[in-house]
Design a protein around this motif. Sequence first.
Motif, PDB file in Angstrom:
ATOM      1  N   TRP A   1     -60.502  -3.763 -25.726  1.00  0.00           N
ATOM      2  CA  TRP A   1     -59.632  -3.059 -24.750  1.00  0.00           C
ATOM      3  C   TRP A   1     -58.772  -4.140 -24.031  1.00  0.00           C
TER       4      TRP A   1
ATOM      5  N   ALA B   1     -55.452   6.516 -22.448  1.00  0.00           N
ATOM      6  CA  ALA B   1     -55.146   6.268 -23.879  1.00  0.00           C
ATOM      7  C   ALA B   1     -54.301   7.276 -24.474  1.00  0.00           C
TER       8      ALA B   1
ATOM      9  N   VAL C   1     -50.790   0.914 -22.037  1.00  0.00           N
ATOM     10  CA  VAL C   1     -51.395   1.173 -23.573  1.00  0.00           C
ATOM     11  C   VAL C   1     -50.156   1.521 -24.329  1.00  0.00           C
TER      12      VAL C   1
END
Length: 538
Positions: free
Chosen positions: A154, A76, A48
């Motif tokens: 994502w 996240a 991430v």
Amino acid sequence: MSDLSTNPIKTIPALVFDAARRYGDLPAIEDGSESVSYDQLPAECLSVCRALIASGIEKGDRVAVWAPNCSRWVIAAIGLQMAGAVLVPLNTRMKPAEAADVLSRSGAKLLLSVGDFLDKDYPASLNPVWPESLQSIVVMSNRQAPACDRIIGWDNFIANGADIAGLVAINRAASVTGDDLSDLMFTSGTTGKPKGVMSRHSACLQAFSEFVTILGLKAGDRYLVVNPFFHAFGYKAGWLACLLAGCTILPEQVFDAKKVLKRIESDRVSVLPGPPTLYLSLLADPELGNTDLSSLRVASTGASSIPPVLISRMRAELGFEVVTTAYGLTECGGLATICNPQDSAEIIAGTSGKAIPGTEVSILDKQGTILPAGETGEICIRGFNVMQGYFDNPKATVETIDSDGWLHTGDLGELDSAGNLKITGRLKDMFIVGGFNCYPAEIEAQLAEHPAIAQSAVIGVPDDRMGEVGCACLVLRPGHAIDEVSMIQWCRERMSNYKVPRYVRVLDAMPVNASNKVIKQDLVHMFNQSKQSQAEPA
């Protein structure tokens, strides 16, 4: 290459690397069929971080998360903190305009959001009110609608970070310091506008290390996090506490007593904090006697007054060995005082315990003089856990933190001779619905937009299940009429559910004092009288 292991653990990224070394293959997160071990967690979060760097996120930028509890929320959040960004959690109950306001005022550049949740397309709902600062939305879950230039899935988001070397991400994470902001959590105020509370990495870790120690959390504990991650109770006392102790994070998106009872049994849950309403709901469920609760060990509650019998029942009927209560607010990172679990049921139910180490709690009068034990005044907090201030709001910061460093909470209370805090009321015009703070000024500002309403005053009234709920007292414009059902429905379309008044009372005029200020205590008295008359037999 910077070596995170040589530095004291002062940041959340450093904590994650350290936890991987300490807890290895213990599960860090279990969410449905998905399981992430402690030694896998850094790589997941660094992916991430790399994607955010590829997206142009710099240290100090704000990145928001708008999603229910899930494994990707945690990944996240840690990933953006590894990138040096500041976490801005959004309440999943927010309406699009409310979310857009927080995104805009925080200057958030990117939003990590859920796709379809509870029959709502979160990214699509923001389209009509898209904030100018927001560059794109990353969708962390399934979504029926197609992606567009501003909305990315994502997998594609993570893939975009592939060109960023792992060393770049590790060095970015290592550059984060304990004095850097970890999060910007928006909390409503008496002015009706949410204010952004700035908290530091080191303060979060220091406070919740105390929380972990006092509760006796340990590696291998299995923590069902029902409290929402967008709230300090679910984030800092939730998944962050798990990382500090080596517990397994078990996210739960929506509280349902029957489902939680099943999860306690099937997932061997050992840690289950929550507001009093959570435990009352479990104790009242018909399936309680048919459920294996033998794994339960630790409970922590707060947010409202608690009858001592509840503490006793939590121990006797739910089987908790450790039961404690705590007090905190967003402005002090979510934790100010906590009870010793060895205290009596009366102390745990009747007080919020003592100040955590490294902090002070005092009771001040209107002149700022510290009052002796047993006297009532404003609860004030001083220490490492006090916020850095309100984001872009120096005036409100100065009004809340005085020149001596005392954070004025707006809550009324007293200290006993042993230093235990007893909360007796609120200076601020606020009530608590199931653990969520409700500020009448914010609700009244929304009610002012209704074409039939000339004047409104919102009060908190007792409720057996939620502790308190709102009652909207209204004076109507000439020639207008409303009914309770339609008024509540109007509110539901515009407000987070916990803010929606559960009662509506129409008055000819508001009771006011000589300064023409509404006397809300008179409204409370009027409400109680009307409830009493309804309960009396004809």
